[in-house]
Scaffold this active site. Sequence first.
Site, short mmCIF file in Angstrom:
data_model
loop_
_atom_site.label_atom_id
_atom_site.label_comp_id
_atom_site.label_asym_id
_atom_site.label_seq_id
_atom_site.Cartn_x
_atom_site.Cartn_y
_atom_site.Cartn_z
N LYS A 27 -26.83 -20.17 -16.08
CA LYS A 27 -25.95 -20.96 -16.94
C LYS A 27 -26.12 -22.40 -16.53
O LYS A 27 -26.48 -22.70 -15.38
CB LYS A 27 -24.49 -20.55 -16.75
CG LYS A 27 -23.60 -20.86 -17.93
CD LYS A 27 -23.90 -19.92 -19.06
CE LYS A 27 -22.85 -19.86 -20.10
NZ LYS A 27 -22.99 -18.66 -20.93
N ASP A 55 -24.58 -22.92 -25.96
CA ASP A 55 -23.30 -22.36 -25.52
C ASP A 55 -22.23 -23.30 -26.12
O ASP A 55 -22.50 -23.94 -27.13
CB ASP A 55 -23.27 -22.31 -23.98
CG ASP A 55 -22.25 -21.32 -23.44
OD1 ASP A 55 -22.57 -20.14 -23.29
OD2 ASP A 55 -21.10 -21.73 -23.19
#
Length: 427
Positions: free
Chosen positions: A117, A157
């Site tokens: 991430k 995201d």
Amino acid sequence: MVAVKSAKVPTMECETEHFLMAQRQLDEIAEEMGLDRELHERLRYPKRALIVTVPVRMDDGTVKSFTGYRVHHDVTLGPAKGGIRFHPEVNLGEVSCLAMLMTWKCALMGLPYGGAKGGIRCEPWKLSIGENERLTRRYTSEIINLIGPDKDIPAPDMYTNEQTMAWIMDTYSINVGHTVPSVVTGKPVSIGGSFGRTEATGRGVAYCARRAVSHYGIKGDSPTVVVQGFGNVGSIAAKLLHQAGYKIVGVSDVHGGIYNPKGIDIPRLFAYLSEMGKVEGFTGSTPVSNKDLLELPCDLLIPAALGGQITEENANKLNCKIVVEGANGPTTPEADLMLHERGIIVIPDILANAGGVTVSYFEWVQGMMHLFWSEDEVNQRLEQIMGRACDQVLELATKSKLSVRMAALRIGVSRIAEAKRLRGLYP
Ligand code: GLU
């Protein structure tokens, strides 16, 4: 007793409350499945984490520094995979927690990836397009040694999108001297993106919702649905469930929500939203706050906005049969336990919103093969993979009496653990 206890003094700088939540979840499932102590220890921390300062020339001529992160939790099964988010709450702990969840998510879906991430701490809604582009490009060049089609493949995201991916792909390509579309997924179709990627997360959520409804025998021909968040995930899930004959009784966006127990006309709501920029004020509906929306009576509640929405405070007030987590981490661990005790089924994020990364995988595969599939083919393959994962998880949960979240984690963690065991510990 958990096999490995968290030390009082942080072992790593990522040990914020957020990260410890994900770590405790791993500890719990490790204990439940009797995971080998050494494998468990190796899975408790990110493999690597990079923090970068991203200086950006703002439109007024001044220079502002932002902090950016990219974390690889694990790369046992393949290149690291996961989104990049732009948000004021981004920090090392949050990104590390989400990277760990990506590891379990990819393993659960059977994708040949590890978990990653990234993010930049910023208020994206305050940036002009030019500032956003310069921020994205400079961040990309700061993390360039970490990413690559065989190393780490970022994706959209929160508050990042196709355009962000196009800038990352371009910056990477310019730096290496040739075009490398497969360094990111979630790109526009015209530069190597996949059909169906934008809708994939919402499509997966709707698919899981329908599987859960049939698995748990929810009665009636049109189950009622409340969706928090009408962005890319929530709006697509609502559209597909509406098409499948479900009754969408409540939806919300950042400005607020609407309720109509008779059912909201979703196609008309889309038209209203594109004209007005919000769902509030839609004909035939009553206004409701984002907080109250979660407590509306319904069969399915789909939190598809921010993390941490279902907490100790409201878990006892929820009035639904099934929660389908469209967002990442919308339920706190305390709330999760309370819902489990109340018999409310929670389809966890690592299963429910895995449609996005699954079609990211398809995009990467198509890019590597230079052979592109039709939208129907993408959607069919997505249903196949989601269907298999849903069946495995729901079957294990029912058989073992584990919560659906724990069953999903157990499958994901055991796949990584097995791969790590076989590969051994170097040197
Ligand atoms: N950001 C999405 C997620 O949390 C997608 C990640 C990807 O496509 O790599 O699953």
